[in-house]
Scaffold this motif. Structure first.
Motif, short mmCIF file in Angstrom:
data_model
loop_
_atom_site.label_atom_id
_atom_site.label_comp_id
_atom_site.label_asym_id
_atom_site.label_seq_id
_atom_site.Cartn_x
_atom_site.Cartn_y
_atom_site.Cartn_z
N SER A 348 68.05 -4.88 -120.53
CA SER A 348 67.28 -5.60 -121.54
C SER A 348 67.62 -7.08 -121.48
N ASN A 349 66.68 -7.92 -121.91
CA ASN A 349 66.97 -9.35 -121.99
C ASN A 349 66.37 -9.92 -123.26
N SER A 350 66.94 -11.01 -123.72
CA SER A 350 66.41 -11.68 -124.91
C SER A 350 65.98 -13.10 -124.58
N PHE A 351 65.43 -13.29 -123.36
CA PHE A 351 64.92 -14.60 -122.97
C PHE A 351 63.60 -14.89 -123.68
N SER A 352 63.37 -16.15 -123.96
CA SER A 352 62.06 -16.60 -124.43
C SER A 352 61.77 -17.93 -123.75
N ALA A 353 60.52 -18.31 -123.73
CA ALA A 353 60.13 -19.52 -123.00
C ALA A 353 59.28 -20.42 -123.86
N PRO A 354 59.29 -21.74 -123.60
CA PRO A 354 58.39 -22.66 -124.31
C PRO A 354 56.93 -22.26 -124.09
N ALA A 355 56.07 -22.69 -124.99
CA ALA A 355 54.65 -22.30 -124.93
C ALA A 355 53.98 -22.75 -123.63
N SER A 356 54.47 -23.84 -123.03
CA SER A 356 53.83 -24.38 -121.83
C SER A 356 54.21 -23.62 -120.56
N VAL A 357 55.20 -22.71 -120.65
CA VAL A 357 55.70 -22.00 -119.48
C VAL A 357 55.02 -20.65 -119.34
N LYS A 358 54.57 -20.34 -118.11
CA LYS A 358 53.96 -19.04 -117.86
C LYS A 358 55.03 -17.96 -117.83
N THR A 359 54.76 -16.86 -118.50
CA THR A 359 55.74 -15.77 -118.54
C THR A 359 55.45 -14.68 -117.51
N ALA A 360 54.33 -14.81 -116.79
CA ALA A 360 54.02 -13.82 -115.76
C ALA A 360 54.02 -14.51 -114.40
N PRO A 361 54.53 -13.90 -113.33
CA PRO A 361 55.15 -12.57 -113.36
C PRO A 361 56.52 -12.63 -114.04
N GLY A 362 57.10 -11.47 -114.29
CA GLY A 362 58.40 -11.43 -114.95
C GLY A 362 59.49 -12.09 -114.13
N MET A 363 60.65 -12.25 -114.75
CA MET A 363 61.78 -12.87 -114.05
C MET A 363 62.39 -11.88 -113.06
N PRO A 364 62.81 -12.37 -111.88
CA PRO A 364 63.42 -11.46 -110.90
C PRO A 364 64.78 -10.96 -111.39
N LEU A 365 65.04 -9.70 -111.13
CA LEU A 365 66.37 -9.15 -111.43
C LEU A 365 66.87 -8.39 -110.22
N GLU A 366 68.18 -8.31 -110.11
CA GLU A 366 68.81 -7.60 -109.01
C GLU A 366 69.78 -6.60 -109.60
N LEU A 367 69.62 -5.33 -109.24
CA LEU A 367 70.43 -4.25 -109.80
C LEU A 367 71.22 -3.59 -108.67
N THR A 368 72.54 -3.53 -108.84
CA THR A 368 73.41 -2.87 -107.87
C THR A 368 73.94 -1.57 -108.47
N VAL A 369 73.79 -0.48 -107.73
CA VAL A 369 74.28 0.83 -108.18
C VAL A 369 75.26 1.35 -107.13
N ASP A 370 76.44 1.75 -107.59
CA ASP A 370 77.43 2.31 -106.68
C ASP A 370 78.06 3.54 -107.34
N VAL A 371 78.30 4.58 -106.56
CA VAL A 371 78.96 5.79 -107.05
C VAL A 371 80.17 6.03 -106.17
N VAL A 372 81.37 6.04 -106.79
CA VAL A 372 82.63 6.21 -106.05
C VAL A 372 83.42 7.35 -106.68
#
Length: 421
Positions: A348-372
């Motif tokens: 989840s994120n709680s980012f918000s942007a000024p009215a002049s900024v386009k919100t699409a497409p969404g912000m890039p995220l990188e998810l790392t999953v490891d099982v040890v």
């Protein structure tokens, strides 16, 4: 005897023919390991009129760029396929429509002929406009196809002069294609406005921005970026999180990319066996202007909605990326009871942007999953959520006990002295 000899020879020829036939019928992959595709890099050079300015080590920006390019071309690793594209190199006129189409591929992406590439660079002279957006689109097309590492290195001394095609939006569109193309930018002028635009272009694709004011800095940084493309890297797998754990994609250990809208929740799930530990981390990249005061949350939750563990981070002011992580060790069980557990991961994120900024497409995220393998001892600090701070907690407790005893002893001694007087 003669018949026997002829029969033996005939059988031998037949066996040899069958062996040869079977050998040629076998797939090549049985004997040969498939070779990895060569990394591709395209250098995009600004050849606009402003490159005539003489402010880099006593020479013009164009001369410094040519010198740096010659040094870079001498050092390109053999396995890298390199190309060169220019912008503003041909049209000297005032017609914006024509000037903003002035980008071309100077040297095609492929095995490098150093002499030919250097000769092509030597012919360049500062000429026209600065169509960065169209040049990036052209470079992305030049690098299309295949699954190799792809990198654009943009060298420029000014802002794009071909609006309304915003090069930052162009970079975001390229990132949204999911082709894992990284754009690195180098700025030859320490100007805040230019730095802001080149930084935005780089961050949109997970690249870097570097300000350079000397020839050796320019050649050194470009060499570094070309070498980085040649290094083996883990290619992130594009995925799409769901609105609930039920519909979430199941992730195996690896690196994943996704895009998350402002103030959105995205769900993923991982199967975890007893005796294993889940380690997950996520980074959200603010690739555009955002309002102050933001945060992100990574939670591990059961399928019934009970929270297991969480990691959170918050901040204020300008940021390039915000990250958080978590660990969840699942205790060992008897062989008969070794059933996998589905762990739901919520980002989840709680980012918000000024009215002049386009919100699409969404912000890039990188998810790392490891099982040890989980820790042998059930009292592992991760299970208590103390991280590496448990020793500090113990030290503070011991210090408090000693100080308390010492203070009590001094107080009793002072009272005893007072009574004797």
């Amino acid at each position: 005897m003669i018949i026997r000899r002829r029969l033996t020879v005939g059988v031998g020829v037949l066996l040899a023919t069958l062996t040869a036939g079977l050998g040629s019928a076998l797939p090549a992959s049985a004997d040969e390991t498939p070779t990895k595709a060569s990394p591709k890099v395209e250098l995009v050079l600004d050849v606009s009129g402003s490159m005539r300015t003489r402010d880099i080590d006593g020479q013009s920006r164009m001369s410094a760029a040519k010198q740096a390019f010659n040094e870079v071309l001498d050092a390109v690793p053999e396995q890298v396929q390199l190309g060169i594209r220019t912008l503003g190199a041909d049209y000297p006129g005032d017609d914006r429509k024509v000037g903003c189409k002035d980008t071309k591929q100077l040297y095609p992406v492929g095995p490098l002929d150093r002499t030919e590439a250097k000769t092509a660079v030597a012919t360049l002279a500062p000429t026209g406009w600065t169509p960065i957006g169209p040049a990036l689109l052209g470079a992305a097309d030049d690098l299309e196809g295949g699954d190799s590492t792809r990198r654009i290195v943009l060298i420029s001394d000014g802002e794009d002069t071909c609006g309304p095609l915003d090069p930052c939006e162009v970079a975001r569109d390229i990132a949204a294609r999911g082709i894992h193309l990284v754009i690195d930018t180098l700025g030859l002028v320490p100007n805040a406005k230019i730095r802001q635009q080149l930084t935005c272009i780089a961050e949109a694709t997970g690249g870097t921005y570097t300000a350079v004011q000397h020839t050796d800095e320019l050649s050194g940084r470009v060499k570094q970026l070309v070498d980085r493309a040649a290094e083996p890297v883990v290619t992130p797998v594009a995925t799409k999180g769901a609105g609930s754990c039920t519909d979430a994609p199941e992730l195996k250990p690896g690196l994943y990319t996704d895009r998350e809208k402002f103030a959105e929740h995205r769900w993923y799930k991982v199967e975890l066996l007893p005796g294993q530990e889940l380690r997950a981390s996520v980074s959200v990249f603010a690739d555009r202007a955002v309002n102050n005061d933001y945060g992100m949350l990574l939670r591990a939750v059961t399928t019934h909605g009970r929270e297991i563990v969480r990691g959170a981070e918050s901040g204020t002011g300008r940021t390039d990326a915000i990250s958080s992580g978590l660990r969840y060790p699942k205790p060992e069980q008897d062989e008969d009871e070794r059933t996998p557990e589905t762990v739901c991961l919520q980002v989840s994120n709680s980012f918000s942007a000024p009215a002049s900024v386009k919100t699409a497409p969404g912000m890039p995220l990188e998810l790392t999953v490891d099982v040890v393998d989980a820790p042998d001892e059930a009292a592992d600090v991760a299970a208590f959520g103390l991280g590496h701070g448990w020793w500090l907690l113990g030290l503070l407790t011991l210090t408090g006990l000693i100080v308390g005893l010492l203070f009590g002893w001094i107080s009793r001694w002072r009272i005893a002295v007072w009574r004797t007087r």
